[in-house]
Design a protein around this motif. Structure first.
Motif, PDB file in Angstrom:
ATOM      1  N   SER A 134      -1.097 -17.498  45.492  1.00  0.00           N
ATOM      2  CA  SER A 134      -1.639 -18.801  45.474  1.00  0.00           C
ATOM      3  C   SER A 134      -2.876 -18.626  44.701  1.00  0.00           C
ATOM      4  CB  SER A 134      -1.867 -19.615  46.775  1.00  0.00           C
ATOM      5  OG  SER A 134      -2.913 -18.610  47.341  1.00  0.00           O
ATOM      6  N   LEU A 135      -3.623 -17.666  44.640  1.00  0.00           N
ATOM      7  CA  LEU A 135      -4.934 -17.805  43.808  1.00  0.00           C
ATOM      8  C   LEU A 135      -4.721 -17.386  42.535  1.00  0.00           C
ATOM      9  CD1 LEU A 135      -7.153 -15.312  46.135  1.00  0.00           C
ATOM     10  CD2 LEU A 135      -7.181 -17.626  45.890  1.00  0.00           C
ATOM     11  N   GLN A 136      -3.422 -17.095  41.929  1.00  0.00           N
ATOM     12  CA  GLN A 136      -3.089 -17.325  40.540  1.00  0.00           C
ATOM     13  C   GLN A 136      -2.787 -18.461  40.032  1.00  0.00           C
ATOM     14  OE1 GLN A 136       0.505 -14.798  39.827  1.00  0.00           O
ATOM     15  NE2 GLN A 136      -0.631 -12.945  40.609  1.00  0.00           N
ATOM     16  N   ARG A 137      -2.855 -19.720  41.070  1.00  0.00           N
ATOM     17  CA  ARG A 137      -2.541 -20.935  40.334  1.00  0.00           C
ATOM     18  C   ARG A 137      -3.380 -22.024  40.959  1.00  0.00           C
ATOM     19  NH1 ARG A 137       0.765 -20.327  44.536  1.00  0.00           N
ATOM     20  NH2 ARG A 137       2.005 -22.172  45.367  1.00  0.00           N
ATOM     21  N   LEU A 138      -4.276 -21.429  41.988  1.00  0.00           N
ATOM     22  CA  LEU A 138      -5.294 -22.449  42.590  1.00  0.00           C
ATOM     23  C   LEU A 138      -6.689 -21.774  42.571  1.00  0.00           C
ATOM     24  CD1 LEU A 138      -3.212 -23.252  45.864  1.00  0.00           C
ATOM     25  CD2 LEU A 138      -3.275 -24.806  43.893  1.00  0.00           C
ATOM     26  N   PRO A 139      -7.515 -22.879  42.857  1.00  0.00           N
ATOM     27  CA  PRO A 139      -9.097 -22.358  42.692  1.00  0.00           C
ATOM     28  C   PRO A 139      -9.069 -21.750  44.297  1.00  0.00           C
ATOM     29  CG  PRO A 139      -9.037 -24.739  42.537  1.00  0.00           C
ATOM     30  CD  PRO A 139      -7.527 -24.325  42.612  1.00  0.00           C
ATOM     31  N   PRO A 140     -10.136 -20.675  44.266  1.00  0.00           N
ATOM     32  CA  PRO A 140     -10.346 -20.028  45.517  1.00  0.00           C
ATOM     33  C   PRO A 140     -10.479 -20.891  46.685  1.00  0.00           C
ATOM     34  CG  PRO A 140     -11.381 -18.907  43.874  1.00  0.00           C
ATOM     35  CD  PRO A 140     -10.799 -20.171  43.208  1.00  0.00           C
ATOM     36  N   ALA A 141     -11.174 -22.054  46.445  1.00  0.00           N
ATOM     37  CA  ALA A 141     -11.288 -22.909  47.656  1.00  0.00           C
ATOM     38  C   ALA A 141     -10.142 -23.359  48.193  1.00  0.00           C
ATOM     39  CB  ALA A 141     -12.545 -24.018  47.379  1.00  0.00           C
ATOM     40  N   GLU A 142      -9.201 -23.661  47.197  1.00  0.00           N
ATOM     41  CA  GLU A 142      -7.872 -24.490  47.782  1.00  0.00           C
ATOM     42  C   GLU A 142      -6.981 -23.129  48.288  1.00  0.00           C
ATOM     43  OE1 GLU A 142      -6.201 -27.057  45.133  1.00  0.00           O
ATOM     44  OE2 GLU A 142      -8.320 -27.999  44.500  1.00  0.00           O
TER      45      GLU A 142
END
Length: 103
Positions: free
Chosen positions: A92-100
């Protein structure tokens, strides 16, 4: 393709690593014997469909519904093994900002 007897089924999903190459999505066809003889035709249909999606992207309500289903799955899903959870978060961190990605 199925009505022509070229495939018995198909599926699509998120991409993955395959022999050192990363893909954003994958499409798999279960070919029949006849389908093995018509690979070029199957490929033409696949890329015609991709072209159609590029010209008229999915409607917003589809994304909204998928988001709601994901939220329900997250809220009411069973606990995961730490290894599986780590892999899911890293993807998920490959496509979302860390906060999300970590929310």
């Amino acid at each position: 393709l199925k009505s022509k007897g070229l495939i018995s089924g198909c599926s699509s999903g998120n991409g993955n690593w395959l022999e050192g190459a990363f893909s954003l999505c994958n499409v798999s066809f279960d070919l029949t014997e006849k389908g093995l003889q018509h690979l070029e035709e199957i490929g033409q249909h696949l890329f015609a469909f991709i072209g159609m999606l590029q010209k008229s992207p999915p409607e917003r309500w589809i994304f909204d519904e998928m988001g709601k289903l994901a939220e329900i799955g997250f809220r009411f899903g069973e606990d995961q093994h730490p290894f599986d959870l780590c892999q899911e978060i890293s993807l998920s961190l490959q496509r979302l900002p860390p906060a999300e990605g970590l929310a």
